[in-house]
Design an enzyme around this catalytic site. Structure first.
Site, PDB file in Angstrom:
ATOM      1  N   TYR A  11      -6.063   0.676   8.940  1.00 36.12           N
ATOM      2  CA  TYR A  11      -7.233   0.779   7.979  1.00 36.12           C
ATOM      3  C   TYR A  11      -8.469   0.244   8.440  1.00 36.12           C
ATOM      4  O   TYR A  11      -9.214  -0.371   7.858  1.00 36.12           O
ATOM      5  CB  TYR A  11      -6.980   0.307   6.555  1.00 36.12           C
ATOM      6  CG  TYR A  11      -5.704   0.772   5.659  1.00 36.12           C
ATOM      7  CD1 TYR A  11      -5.766   2.124   5.072  1.00 36.12           C
ATOM      8  CD2 TYR A  11      -4.382   0.170   5.597  1.00 36.12           C
ATOM      9  CE1 TYR A  11      -4.840   2.475   4.362  1.00 36.12           C
ATOM     10  CE2 TYR A  11      -3.306   0.811   4.834  1.00 36.12           C
ATOM     11  CZ  TYR A  11      -3.696   2.009   4.222  1.00 36.12           C
ATOM     12  OH  TYR A  11      -2.496   2.625   3.610  1.00 36.12           O
TER      13      TYR A  11
ATOM     14  N   GLU B 227       5.752   9.795   3.601  1.00 36.49           N
ATOM     15  CA  GLU B 227       5.161   8.367   3.011  1.00 36.49           C
ATOM     16  C   GLU B 227       4.124   8.850   1.847  1.00 36.49           C
ATOM     17  O   GLU B 227       3.603   9.808   1.945  1.00 36.49           O
ATOM     18  CB  GLU B 227       4.652   7.560   4.020  1.00 36.49           C
ATOM     19  CG  GLU B 227       4.387   6.296   3.861  1.00 36.49           C
ATOM     20  CD  GLU B 227       4.077   5.455   4.883  1.00 36.49           C
ATOM     21  OE1 GLU B 227       3.673   5.666   5.891  1.00 36.49           O
ATOM     22  OE2 GLU B 227       4.118   3.965   4.561  1.00 36.49           O
TER      23      GLU B 227
ATOM     24  N   ASP C 215       0.807  -1.313  -0.085  1.00 35.63           N
ATOM     25  CA  ASP C 215       0.066  -0.099   0.032  1.00 35.63           C
ATOM     26  C   ASP C 215       0.757   1.260  -0.151  1.00 35.63           C
ATOM     27  O   ASP C 215       0.567   2.165  -0.785  1.00 35.63           O
ATOM     28  CB  ASP C 215      -1.018  -0.073   1.088  1.00 35.63           C
ATOM     29  CG  ASP C 215      -0.019   0.086   2.569  1.00 35.63           C
ATOM     30  OD1 ASP C 215       0.715  -0.431   2.802  1.00 35.63           O
ATOM     31  OD2 ASP C 215      -0.538   0.823   3.277  1.00 35.63           O
TER      32      ASP C 215
ATOM     33  N   ASP D   1       5.741   0.308   3.379  1.00 40.14           N
ATOM     34  CA  ASP D   1       5.859  -1.004   4.057  1.00 40.14           C
ATOM     35  C   ASP D   1       5.442  -2.141   3.279  1.00 40.14           C
ATOM     36  O   ASP D   1       5.221  -2.040   2.018  1.00 40.14           O
ATOM     37  CB  ASP D   1       5.042  -1.091   5.563  1.00 40.14           C
ATOM     38  CG  ASP D   1       3.764  -0.756   5.223  1.00 40.14           C
ATOM     39  OD1 ASP D   1       3.088  -0.835   3.952  1.00 40.14           O
ATOM     40  OD2 ASP D   1       3.051  -0.149   6.289  1.00 40.14           O
TER      41      ASP D   1
END
Ligand SMILES: *[C@@H]1O[C@H](CO)[C@@H](O)[C@H](O)[C@H]1NC(C)=O
Ligand SMILES: *[C@@H]1O[C@H](CO)[C@@H](O)[C@H](O)[C@H]1NC(C)=O
Length: 526
Positions: free
Chosen positions: A238, A485, A86, A89
Site C-alpha cells: 500500500y 481476492e 484488509d 491475508d
C-alpha cells in the site's frame, strides 16, 4: 492484498478463454426486475465481521471465525489488538483500513434514513466502531500513530487461518521523526467522519473521535512526509503513490464537516491550488488517490449559501468533480474510463472492482447532493446529463456486480445463485477453527487447502472480489488473486449505494421525508 512475492497466477486454459469470449459476444442483458438491494446491503455489512481481528464479541455473526491477533503490538509494548484484516491475508494495514472506515461513515452520513429503514443501522455502526476503536489504540500520543501490524512478505509466505497465525506481528509506526502525513490524514478523515456518525448516537465517543482526528490532522500537517518512506515494509502493498497532499485536503474537508470550523475550510480553500485539489483531473478514486472524493465533497459545500465567499474556488473543485463524473459516463473528450464489453467500468487488471464501487458511490452522492432539488445538469463535453441518467448508470454498475453480467455471476460473494467459490482468502479457504481446532501450519495450508480445486469451506458473505478482466471474463481460482481476492474498501462504498438503490426501487417502506423517489431511467450512454 495479493501475494505478489510467493505465488504465480494460475495460467488460463486457452480453450476455456475462447469459449468465454464467444459467450461474452453473444451476451445481452436479460435481467427482469431489480435485484434485492436490501439483501445486498445486509450481506455487505456482514463481510466486515469476517475481516475482524482481535477478540470477537458474543454477538459475532460470522461464526466460522474466532479470536486472532491477541498479542498484536505486544513486542512493541502497545495494545494493537483489534481492527481489520484488509483482504485475504492477515496484515493490518492502516491506510486502507482508515479509507474503509471513511467510506463506511460517509455511506451512513448520506444514507442513514435508508439504512435505518432496513434495520441495519446497528450493524453499520458496529462496522465503523470496530475500525475506530482500533485507531484510538493505534494513536498512542499526539504525534505517534501505529501504521501496520505484520508485514506483507512474511505474511504471504504462509497460508494459515488467522486463528493459527505464526507469522511476525511486528508493529510499525509513524512519528515526528518518521512522518506519515497521508496515513495521519486518512485516519483523521476516518475519525472525523465517524464522529459525525456517532454525534447523536454516542456523544461521548463522538467527541473522543473528533479529538483524535484534530490531533492527527495537526500531526500530519506539521510533520510532512509520505508514510511509505517511514514504513518501508508497506511499499509493495500500500505505497502512497499520490503522496499526502490529497489526504491532508480530504482530512481538512472532513474536519470542517465535523466541526464547521472555518480553519479547516480555509485550509482546503487556500491549499486548493498548491495541493492539487483543483488541479488534478482524475478518473479514479481509491484508498490511495482521494482527489475525486475531495472534489465531490467541496461541491457539496456550494449547496450552502454561507460558503458563497469561497464560491470561486469551490466552483473549480466542482468542475474537476464533473470531469471525474463525465469520465465515468464516457462523456469526456479524451480521458474516459474504459468499459468492458458488458459495460463495467474498467480501470486496471488487479482488483478493478474497488474503482467501480467507489465510482458508484461518488456518482450517487453527487447526483443526490449536488444535483438535488434542481433540474440542473452536468455539462460534459459529450453531452449533458441529469440526475436520472447518473443514477441509472450507478444502478448499471451495481447490477453488474450483483449478476447482470456476461458471466451471470454475482461478484458480491454469497449473493444470488452464482458467485465466486474460491475466494483468495486464507480463513475462508481452510476448515473453520470452530470445527477443527488442530493447528494448521504455515506451509501446510498451502499444501492441503490452497491447492484444492474444491470450493472454499467457508463463504465470505458480502465480500466484493477483484472481479472480471477487461473482456468480462472471470476465473474462479484461488490462485487468481487479481480477480478472486476481496478487500474491505471494495465493499465499504457499496453500503451507501445499495441503501440508496433499495429506496429508489421502492424496496423499502419507511422512507425519510423529503428524499425524492424518482424512477430510474434504464438507459445510459455507453
Ligand atoms: C476534442 O479533443 C480534440 C483533440 O484534442 C479537439 O481537436 C476537439 O476540438 C475537442 N472537441 C471538443 C468538442 O471539445
Ligand atoms: C447467462 O444467462 C443468459 C440468459 O439466461 C444465457 O443465455 C447465457 O448463456 C448465460 N451465460 C453464461 C456464461 O452462463
Amino acid at each position: 492484498m495479493g501475494d505478489t512475492g510467493s505465488l504465480r497466477l494460475v495460467p488460463h486454459c486457452p480453450r476455456l478463454l475462447i469459449a468465454l469470449v464467444l459467450l461474452g459476444l453473444s451476451f445481452t442483458v436479460s435481467v427482469a426486475g431489480a435485484f434485492n438491494y436490501a439483501d445486498a446491503l445486509t450481506k455487505s455489512l456482514l463481510y466486515f465481521e469476517a475481516q475482524r481481528s482481535g477478540r470477537l464479541p458474543h454477538n459475532q455473526r460470522v461464526t466460522w471465525r474466532d479470536h486472532s491477533g491477541l498479542t498484536d503490538g505486544l513486542e512493541q509494548g502497545v495494545d494493537l489488538v483489534g481492527g481489520y484484516y484488509d483482504a485475504g491475508d492477515h496484515v493490518k494495514f492502516g491506510l486502507p483500513m482508515a479509507f474503509t472506515v471513511t467510506m463506511l461513515s460517509w455511506s451512513v452520513i448520506e444514507y442513514s434514513g435508508q439504512i435505518d429503514s432496513t434495520g441495519e443501522m446497528e450493524h453499520a455502526l458496529e462496522a465503523i466502531k470496530w475500525g475506530t476503536d482500533y485507531f484510538m489504540k493505534a494513536h498512542t500520543s499526539p504525534t505517534v500513530l501505529w501504521a501496520e501490524v505484520g508485514d506483507g512478505d512474511t505474511d504471504h509466505y504462509c497460508w494459515q487461518r488467522p486463528e493459527d497465525m505464526t507469522t511476525s506481528r511486528r508493529a510499525y509506526k509513524v512519528d515526528e521523526n518518521n512522518p506519515g502525513s497521508d496515513l495521519a490524514g486518512e485516519t483523521a478523515a476516518a475519525m472525523a467522519a465517524a464522529s459525525i456518525v456517532f454525534r447523536r448516537r454516542n456523544p461521548h465517543y463522538s467527541s473522543l473521535l473528533l479529538h483524535h482526528a484534530q490531533q492527527l490532522f495537526e500531526f500530519g500537517d506539521k510533520y510532512r512526509g509520505e508514510y511509505d518512506r517511514s514504513v518501508e515494509e508497506v511499499k509493495s502493498y500500500y505505497g502512497s503513490v499520490s503522496g499526502y497532499k490529497d489526504e491532508l485536503l480530504w482530512a481538512a474537508l472532513w474536519l470542517h464537516r465535523a466541526t464547521d470550523g472555518e480553519y479547516y475550510l480555509s485550509y482546503a480553500i487556500n491549499k486548493a491550488h498548491c495541493f492539487g485539489g483543483v488541479g488534478w483531473a482524475m478518473t479514479e478514486f481509491s484508498w490511495d488517490v482521494k482527489y475525486a472524493g475531495i472534489q465531490v465533497m467541496a461541491s457539496q459545500l456550494l449547496m450552502n449559501e454561507k460558503h458563497g465567499v469561497h464560491g470561486h474556488v469551490l466552483q473549480m473543485y466542482r468542475s474537476k468533480a464533473e470531469h471525474y463524473i463525465c469520465s465515468c459516463l464516457n462523456l469526456n473528450n479524451g480521458s474516459n474510463v474504459d468499459r468492458t464489453p458488458g459495460g463495467l467500468l474498467y480501470v486496471r487488471q488487479w482488483n478493478n472492482m474497488q474503482y467501480v464501487s467507489s465510482a458508484a458511490f461518488l456518482l450517487m452522492v453527487y447526483s443526490d447532493q449536488v444535483l438535488a432539488g434542481s433540474d440542473e445538469e452536468i455539462r460534459c463535453p459529450g453531452g449533458s446529463v441529469g440526475r436520472a441518467e447518473v443514477t441509472a448508470f450507478v444502478k448499471s454498475q451495481a447490477d453488474y456486480i450483483l449478476g447482470s453480467n456476461p458471466m451471470n455471476m454475482s461478484y458480491l460473494v454469497g449473493f444470488g445463485p452464482s458467485y465466486p467459490r474460491r475466494v483468495h482468502h486464507r480463513g475462508a479457504s481452510i476448515v473453520s477453527y470452530r470445527e477443527y481446532r488442530g493447528f494448521i501450519g504455515c506451509t501446510q495450508g498451502y499444501d492441503n487447502w490452497y491447492a484444492r480445486q474444491e470450493p472454499n469451506p467457508n463463504v465470505v458473505v458480502g465480500a466484493l472480489v477483484g472481479g472480471p478482466d477487461c473482456q468480462d471474463n472471470f476465473f474462479d481460482q484461488r490462485g487468481n488473486y487479481m480477480q478472486t481476492e476481496a478487500c474491505t474498501y471494495n465493499t465499504a462504498p457499496l453500503v451507501g449505494v445499495f441503501a440508496r438503490l433499495m429506496q429508489l426501487e421502492g424496496q423499502s417502506g419507511e422512507l425519510e421525508d423529503g428524499i425524492e423517489n424518482f424512477p430510474l431511467r434504464a438507459s445510459y450512454r455507453k
